[in-house]
Motif scaffolding. Sequence first.
Motif, PDB file in Angstrom:
ATOM      1  N   ALA A 128       2.235   1.720  -3.553  1.00  0.00           N
ATOM      2  CA  ALA A 128       1.177   2.061  -4.419  1.00  0.00           C
ATOM      3  C   ALA A 128       1.097   3.457  -3.981  1.00  0.00           C
ATOM      4  O   ALA A 128       0.761   4.430  -5.072  1.00  0.00           O
ATOM      5  N   LEU A 129       0.647   4.115  -2.771  1.00  0.00           N
ATOM      6  CA  LEU A 129       0.726   5.579  -2.750  1.00  0.00           C
ATOM      7  C   LEU A 129       1.677   6.275  -3.254  1.00  0.00           C
ATOM      8  O   LEU A 129       1.529   7.276  -3.958  1.00  0.00           O
ATOM      9  N   PHE A 130       2.888   5.818  -3.255  1.00  0.00           N
ATOM     10  CA  PHE A 130       3.875   6.403  -3.863  1.00  0.00           C
ATOM     11  C   PHE A 130       4.003   6.656  -5.342  1.00  0.00           C
ATOM     12  O   PHE A 130       4.272   7.476  -5.756  1.00  0.00           O
ATOM     13  N   LEU A 131       3.644   5.432  -5.880  1.00  0.00           N
ATOM     14  CA  LEU A 131       3.469   5.228  -7.383  1.00  0.00           C
ATOM     15  C   LEU A 131       2.189   6.585  -7.772  1.00  0.00           C
ATOM     16  O   LEU A 131       2.580   7.283  -8.754  1.00  0.00           O
ATOM     17  N   VAL A 132       1.033   6.574  -7.134  1.00  0.00           N
ATOM     18  CA  VAL A 132       0.235   7.437  -7.485  1.00  0.00           C
ATOM     19  C   VAL A 132       0.277   8.823  -7.417  1.00  0.00           C
ATOM     20  O   VAL A 132      -0.024   9.739  -8.429  1.00  0.00           O
ATOM     21  N   VAL A 133       1.209   9.167  -6.346  1.00  0.00           N
ATOM     22  CA  VAL A 133       1.715  10.647  -6.265  1.00  0.00           C
ATOM     23  C   VAL A 133       3.017  10.985  -6.982  1.00  0.00           C
ATOM     24  O   VAL A 133       2.908  11.989  -7.816  1.00  0.00           O
ATOM     25  N   GLN A 134       4.000  10.328  -6.910  1.00  0.00           N
ATOM     26  CA  GLN A 134       5.259  10.750  -7.522  1.00  0.00           C
ATOM     27  C   GLN A 134       5.297  10.458  -8.828  1.00  0.00           C
ATOM     28  O   GLN A 134       5.964  11.413  -9.552  1.00  0.00           O
ATOM     29  N   LEU A 178       0.845  -1.252  -0.019  1.00  0.00           N
ATOM     30  CA  LEU A 178      -0.182   0.026  -0.069  1.00  0.00           C
ATOM     31  C   LEU A 178       0.825   1.457   0.134  1.00  0.00           C
ATOM     32  O   LEU A 178       0.409   2.240  -0.655  1.00  0.00           O
ATOM     33  N   ARG A 179       1.899   1.141   0.828  1.00  0.00           N
ATOM     34  CA  ARG A 179       2.783   2.501   0.624  1.00  0.00           C
ATOM     35  C   ARG A 179       3.587   2.827  -0.736  1.00  0.00           C
ATOM     36  O   ARG A 179       3.479   3.838  -1.026  1.00  0.00           O
TER      37      ARG A 179
END
Length: 303
Positions: free
Chosen positions: A82-88, A79-80
């Motif tokens: 995935a969040l990194f991917l969606v934003v960065q 999940l961490r």
Amino acid sequence: MTARAARPGLGRPLLRLRVAGYAFFLPFFVVFLVTVVAPLGYAIYLSFFQDRLIGGTVFSGLANYTRALGDALFGAGLLRVALFLVVQVPVMLLIALGCALAIDSGRLRWPSLFRITIFMPYAVPAVVAALLWGYMYGDQFGLVGQLGDALGVTAPDLLSRPWMLTSIGNMVTWEYVGYNMIILYAALRAIPEELYEAAEMDGAGAIRIAWSIKLPALRPALLVATIFSVIGSFQLFNEPNILQKLAPAVISTGYTPNMYAYNLAFNGQQINYSAAVAVVLGLVTVVVAYAVQILTARREQTL
């Protein structure tokens, strides 16, 4: 009779071409087998076994995979990233796109210097970059802390829990903007000059040309850059692994799936379970990358 007689003679040059083709392909195929297929196959093989105190290494079927799917640490790491991917990833690709368009516009004074300056961070090894940024992030000894003292303000602790993922994202963006910019710039240089000339004759300005010609031509290159970035996000390892020494209370051994698999294998001696975690991570990466490709292809069809 002449045509029939000539046919057997044509077979030898054709055979030589085929042999030459296989000879050129063989070195790559051997390297691919040794460096990709063999390690992957061995990891999959290890994932079906367990090392027990009584009985030694025994076949366990899908037990390691069942454990991985229910592992809270592994799920939190997924999940961490995935969040990194969606934003960065969108932020990085937008910056790379802007830089590529700026260089291609011909309005920069020294475009070659601008291009090499943006690409230069990619040439810095990831470990060195992580050490460099880790030093700058320090609130007491680093550049951020010194700037805060000079301005008389309290600088945020960029190595704290709320800021850590943002700090890592900034590092990765700094490292890979130049790499993605080169991919996009190469695609821009491949656009035929006739399209620009026809657009100028129709009275199109720079913004119109960028929107109607450059951006549509960049879609395949953007897809490639996006897929590479998706794979890189799920493989996140060097940056958090280095920063863990500076913030051990924030970055745990399972902060990212790659770190989790590494620590399971080399610190926890759970090689078989680590192999299963790595295989699951690889499958998730393939599925997400394929989903991005399919969604992009469907969007292309609707446009």
